[in-house]
Design a protein around this motif. Structure first.
Motif, PDB file in Angstrom:
ATOM      1  N   LYS A 373      45.895 -53.244  61.099  1.00 37.63           N
ATOM      2  CA  LYS A 373      46.296 -54.204  60.045  1.00 37.63           C
ATOM      3  C   LYS A 373      45.394 -55.433  60.099  1.00 37.63           C
ATOM      4  N   GLU A 374      45.185 -55.900  61.316  1.00 38.10           N
ATOM      5  CA  GLU A 374      44.365 -57.104  61.511  1.00 38.10           C
ATOM      6  C   GLU A 374      42.965 -56.894  60.925  1.00 38.10           C
ATOM      7  N   THR A 377      43.224 -56.560  57.027  1.00 39.13           N
ATOM      8  CA  THR A 377      43.449 -57.871  56.401  1.00 39.13           C
ATOM      9  C   THR A 377      42.190 -58.720  56.453  1.00 39.13           C
ATOM     10  N   GLY A 381      41.762 -58.572  52.681  1.00 32.23           N
ATOM     11  CA  GLY A 381      42.704 -59.583  52.192  1.00 32.23           C
ATOM     12  C   GLY A 381      44.141 -59.249  52.540  1.00 32.23           C
ATOM     13  N   ALA A 382      45.026 -60.227  52.318  1.00 28.73           N
ATOM     14  CA  ALA A 382      46.408 -60.132  52.802  1.00 28.73           C
ATOM     15  C   ALA A 382      47.187 -58.965  52.207  1.00 28.73           C
ATOM     16  N   GLU A 383      46.952 -58.654  50.935  1.00 28.45           N
ATOM     17  CA  GLU A 383      47.775 -57.596  50.312  1.00 28.45           C
ATOM     18  C   GLU A 383      47.350 -56.206  50.752  1.00 28.45           C
ATOM     19  N   ALA A 384      46.198 -56.112  51.324  1.00 26.54           N
ATOM     20  CA  ALA A 384      45.628 -54.789  51.588  1.00 26.54           C
ATOM     21  C   ALA A 384      46.450 -53.964  52.561  1.00 26.54           C
ATOM     22  N   GLU A 385      47.187 -54.626  53.456  1.00 19.23           N
ATOM     23  CA  GLU A 385      47.897 -53.845  54.467  1.00 19.23           C
ATOM     24  C   GLU A 385      49.003 -52.977  53.876  1.00 19.23           C
ATOM     25  N   GLU A 386      49.389 -53.301  52.647  1.00 15.89           N
ATOM     26  CA  GLU A 386      50.407 -52.480  51.986  1.00 15.89           C
ATOM     27  C   GLU A 386      49.785 -51.199  51.416  1.00 15.89           C
ATOM     28  N   PRO A 435      41.868 -64.479  55.154  1.00 14.67           N
ATOM     29  CA  PRO A 435      41.969 -63.027  55.018  1.00 14.67           C
ATOM     30  C   PRO A 435      41.033 -62.523  53.917  1.00 14.67           C
ATOM     31  N   GLY A 436      40.391 -61.429  54.187  1.00 18.98           N
ATOM     32  CA  GLY A 436      39.448 -60.869  53.199  1.00 18.98           C
ATOM     33  C   GLY A 436      38.073 -61.475  53.280  1.00 18.98           C
TER      34      GLY A 436
END
Ligand SMILES: Nc1nc2c(ncn2[C@@H]2O[C@H](COP(=O)(O)OP(=O)(O)OP(=O)(O)O)[C@@H](O)[C@H]2O)c(=O)[nH]1
Ligand SMILES: [Mg+2]
Length: 926
Positions: A373-374, A377, A381-386, A435-436
């Protein structure tokens, strides 16, 4: 005593005009240029006044300059009737056929000695220029003229500065050197400015004005005989600003030119010429690698800030604020070529990226996913972990990443340090606030080259080695490789933690063998950081003292407490380091403790004196280390130069001596072989014991190790264990202080049995050389027997070649011993690999137990051969090293003997005795 000397040379010239020179007849030179030792006066006198060994001269009893001049010019026979002549000690420079030649030379030498023009840099405007030496003081005078023409005239005519009426300006300057003529100073000026543009290349030494001596075109041959040695005194003298290495380089460049200029078609001559030119060119091949200092420490302890302070650039490397830390191995070295800051960023390969990503896909919940995840991200970017992996692959950014990876390497270059730092930060830092925008998951390593740090980093590389274990396999491997390269280590730890930590070696504990027997580390500095971080009241309470009880008159209470704590930390940590040194693995390291504040070094508001931040101390370490490496390089260079000059100077050895050299070579190689064999047998015995013990105990040792690291509840351990299997037996979980390394555990008994002998066999420090070491056996090898105190030039040549060869082979030994040492580990890692792969396939319920069973079964099956095979591999590697040393010595020395014996001339090829003398002086000065 009065004498006619160079100061009176104008009178001499006047008196000689119109006189007929009748003294040039006969074979021997008639006039000598000498310096009188007692009074340091240089003068010309008749050669017949010299005694037979030309160390003294007769001196007439006349007082008047006229009479003395006459006596010299007419070559008066000593002694005359009447008053007896004195005997004076002299140094003879050279003899000349005619009086005029001798006087001309005297003037040239005097001018060179005194220096008429200087090359200077005007500090304010940074202009490099030539001025007459009569303008020099601690500053220099500058005329008020505006036009370049008038200025140039003033320089060339050595105009006297006007100090009272319409005074000349006094400007600050740096002096580069003084030269005899305007022309020479101009040439030097050009050479310096060229060197400034390309500082790494050697000084251009080719001096077109250097007269070719008639002798040099005739002597270097096998048929012709020349009685005169080349007149090296007409070469420009070496200038005072050159260091010994540059001076000896210049000597060799000049010799090279002379040798090149000699034309002769004789085949023997052509061979000798080629040999010599080849040997001179090889001198400039510097194969030595730089020394590496590894900076270790947990995250946030202040490594990057420390590097910035030592390098004197506060914002060069990103240092953590909230949630930011250095994420990649960063090497810092000097840019020796230009004034740019350069970053060379090496990316992982596409295949490695695919592998990492594929691995992420297979991962189960929690910890590993946290790591993935780290990374995701950081990159997307932050949304990517979903998103799923497939969705990410369709993302435009994914294509960009693929493009970045296909370039393999990226270079960032800038002349401005802050612009550079802001461009490079996204490749170095893991920043939760960005992030990203971070690329660290794609980066394998970064090398940063900084300008104007020659003094600190010319021969040194500093490596920021974050050791927190959130790497992937590629960077784990790189990390292991890098620690084996460290010749020194700095352990960085926040002072508060350092004082309370029970074991100061903590961060190194798991890799101490990679630094010691498996590496080349000699020195460990323990550096306590953030010493400015101090709350006086709290501190005084904790040490149960009052302000009045701690020293530091005139200092504020905070500074007093800082200095008191620094002192305390130094003592406690030194004690802790010493007490744990009783363990064998640590006893060979030299350890020192420092207490630094990187923040206070840049911030005067914190009122800590520069010296008390201890940053200057660390800088001094680097400066001194650079100096000593450079000194060694200079010594090696001069030694080699002397060898080549001896070859040029040499005359043929008689046949007996020739045979002697060849027999010595064979005899001593045999002796060396026997000595190495002794070491081989010793290593073999230790290894055999290790094999026995490993076969007997490896299963139990592995079980014990696993139970010592397994959490009581066993929670999450199966993921760590699987990750270890997937990564070939090594995995460093993020929150662990050290990695889980099954291969290390399996090789333990083998290493335990060889470590003691191995360290003695392969010391990394010359001071640790023992009788039992391979280097010592090599050192004792020589084909020149120490029988005669006066060596023949051919012997000197061979001896210097030997020294060079042995020094480079010693470096090979240190490099190769690391590979030899790691064979046990790598052999076991390789043999176990199928077992790890098989275990990693176990999934679902009971997988932990199944994985463990697979591993233990593999160990049981392999143990009868695995350890023995590792032993055989190590011995084979040892043998390869031995063969490499023997073969190199044999082939190189055979060539050297052949080279020196191809000097079949009965006469000197080129008289280089003055250059040899000069080199002797230079080597004494290093
Ligand atoms: N007061 C004080 N703070 C410091 C000093 N040196 C570093 N720090 C702070 O400590 C924090 C971490 O510093 P870094 O230099 O990034 O630490 P690091 O060891 O490189 O950390 P990683 O990159 O995560 O491995 C930053 O907020 C720095 O400002 C110091 O001498 N005094
Ligand atoms: Mg850092």
């Amino acid at each position: 005593m009065s004498s006619v000397n160079v100061e009176g040379c104008d009178d001499w010239k006047m008196s000689e005009e119109g006189d007929e020179d009748d003294s040039s007849s006969g074979d021997r030179p008639n006039f000598a240029l000498v310096t009188l030792q007692d009074t340091d006066e240089m003068m010309v006198m008749p050669s017949k006044w010299l005694n037979t060994d030309k160390t003294q001269c007769h001196w007439p009893p006349f007082r008047s300059p006229e009479k003395l001049t006459e006596a010299v010019r007419d070559g008066l026979e000593p002694p005359t009737a009447g008053k007896p002549w004195e005997m004076l000690n002299i140094v003879l420079h050279k003899e000349y056929d005619t009086f005029e030649e001798a006087i001309k030379k005297q003037e040239e030498l005097k001018a060179q000695k005194d220096g008429m023009f200087a090359v200077v840099t005007l500090q304010e405007s940074n202009e490099l220029t030539v001025i007459p030496v009569n303008w020099l003081k601690t500053q220099c005078y500058w005329p008020p003229f505006k036009t370049p023409k008038k200025c140039l005239e003033a320089v060339k005519n050595r105009l006297e500065p006007i100090k009272r009426k319409s005074p000349w300006e006094l400007v600050n300057m740096d002096l580069h050197g003084e030269y005899a003529t305007y022309q020479q100073a101009k040439e030097k000026q050009e050479a310096i400015s060229e060197q400034m543009e390309r500082p790494s290349t050697s000084l251009k030494t080719n001096n077109p004005s250097t007269p070719q001596t008639p002798c040099s075109t005739q002597t270097f041959g096998v048929k012709r005989k020349c009685d005169k040695s080349p007149d090296i005194t007409v070469q420009p003298l070496l200038t005072t600003d050159m260091d010994p290495k540059k001076k000896s380089k210049k000597i060799m460049e000049d010799i090279k030119e002379k040798v090149q200029a000699i034309q002769d078609t004789d085949p023997t001559f052509t061979t000798i010429k080629a040999h010599i030119l080849d040997a001179i060119s090889k001198m400039n091949e510097d194969t030595r690698k730089k020394e590496t200092i590894g900076i270790f420490g947990r995250t946030g302890e202040g490594k990057s800030s420390l590097l910035n302070a030592v390098l004197g650039d506060q914002f060069l490397l990103p240092s953590g604020g909230f949630g930011a830390c250095t994420a990649v191995i960063t090497e810092v070295e000097a840019n020796l070529n230009d004034s740019n800051y350069i970053a060379e960023i090496e990316f992982i390969s596409k295949e490695e990226w695919d592998e990492e990503f594929a691995l992420s896909d297979k991962e189960e919940a929690n910890e590993l996913t946290e790591m993935t995840k780290e990374r995701i991200t950081a990159l997307f970017g932050a949304e990517a972990e979903e998103k799923t992996l497939e969705e990410l692959k369709r993302d435009d950014k994914y294509k960009d990443i693929f493009n970045v990876l296909s370039t393999g390497k990226k270079i960032i270059s800038s002349s401005d340090s802050s612009a550079f730092a802001s461009n490079v930060v996204c490749y170095l830092e893991n920043n939760l606030a960005n992030p990203g925008g971070c690329f660290w998951p794609l980066v394998k390593s970064v090398t940063i080259k900084i300008p104007n740090r020659r003094e600190l980093l010319e021969q040194i590389v500093l490596i920021d080695l974050p050791g927190t274990g959130d790497y992937d396999k590629i960077r784990d491997d790189l990390w292991k490789t890098k620690i084996r390269e460290c010749s020194a280590v700095w352990i960085v730890s926040d002072i508060k933690r350092a004082i309370t930590d029970r074991n100061p070696w903590g961060i190194l504990e798991h890799c101490i063998e990679d630094l010691g027997p498996g590496g080349e580390c000699k020195h460990i500095n323990f550096i306590c950081t953030k010493t400015d971080d101090m709350k006086p009241a709290e501190y005084l309470k904790s040490v149960r003292l009052t302000e009045a009880q701690i020293s530091g008159q005139g200092l504020d209470v905070k500074t007093k407490c800082i200095l008191h704590r620094n002192d305390l930390a130094q003592k406690t940590i030194t004690e802790k380091l010493q007490s744990s040194k009783s363990e064998e693995s640590k006893e060979r390291f030299i350890t020192d403790v420092f207490t630094v504040s990187s923040t206070a070094f840049f911030d005067p508001e914190l009122k800590l004196k520069n010296v008390d931040t201890e940053i200057p101390k660390l800088r001094d370490i680097l400066i001194n280390q650079n100096k000593s490496i450079n000194q060694q390089l200079t010594r090696d260079y001069i030694n080699e130069a002397k060898g080549i000059l001896s070859l040029i100077q040499s005359i043929q050895l008689d046949k007996d001596k020739t045979m002697e050299l060849q027999t010595n070579l064979e005899k001593n190689l045999k002796l060396l072989d026997d000595n190495f064999e002794g070491l081989y047998e010793k290593l073999k015995r230790c290894l055999s014991k290790g094999v026995e013990e490993s076969v007997r105990s490896c299963v139990k040792t592995t079980q014990d190790m696993l139970s010592s690291v397994r959490p009581k509840s066993n929670r999450g351990f199966h993921r760590i264990f699987r990750a270890m299997c997937e990564r070939g037996g090594f995995y460093w979980p993020k929150k662990w202080n050290e990695p889980l390394d099954l291969n290390k555990c399996l090789s333990k008994h083998m290493y335990d049995n060889i470590n003691k002998e191995f360290v003695l066999m392969f010391p990394v420090d010359v001071n640790d050389k023992t009788e039992k070491s391979m280097q010592d056996k090599l050192d004792k090898f020589s084909i020149i027997l120490p029988t005669s105190p006066m060596l023949h030039p051919v012997h000197i040549f061979i001896q210097t070649q030997e020294t060079k060869l042995k020094a480079s082979l010693s470096r090979v030994i240190v490099e190769k011993k690391k590979e030899i040492y790691s064979t046990i580990y790598t052999a076991i890692e390789r043999k176990m690999a199928p077992g790890y792969e098989k275990a990693a396939l176990e999934k679902g319920e009971g997988s932990m137990q199944n994985m463990e069973e697979v591993i233990m079964k593999t160990i049981n099956e392999l143990k009868p051969q695995m350890f023995n095979e590792a032993k055989v591999e190590m011995l084979e590697m040892f043998n390869n090293l031995k063969m490499r040393i023997m073969n190199t010595l044999e082939s190189e020395l055979k060539t050297s003997v052949k080279r020196s014996l191809s000097q079949i001339s009965k006469f000197n090829l080129l008289d280089v005795s003055r250059e040899i003398q000069e080199l002797d002086k230079l080597s004494a000065a290093v």
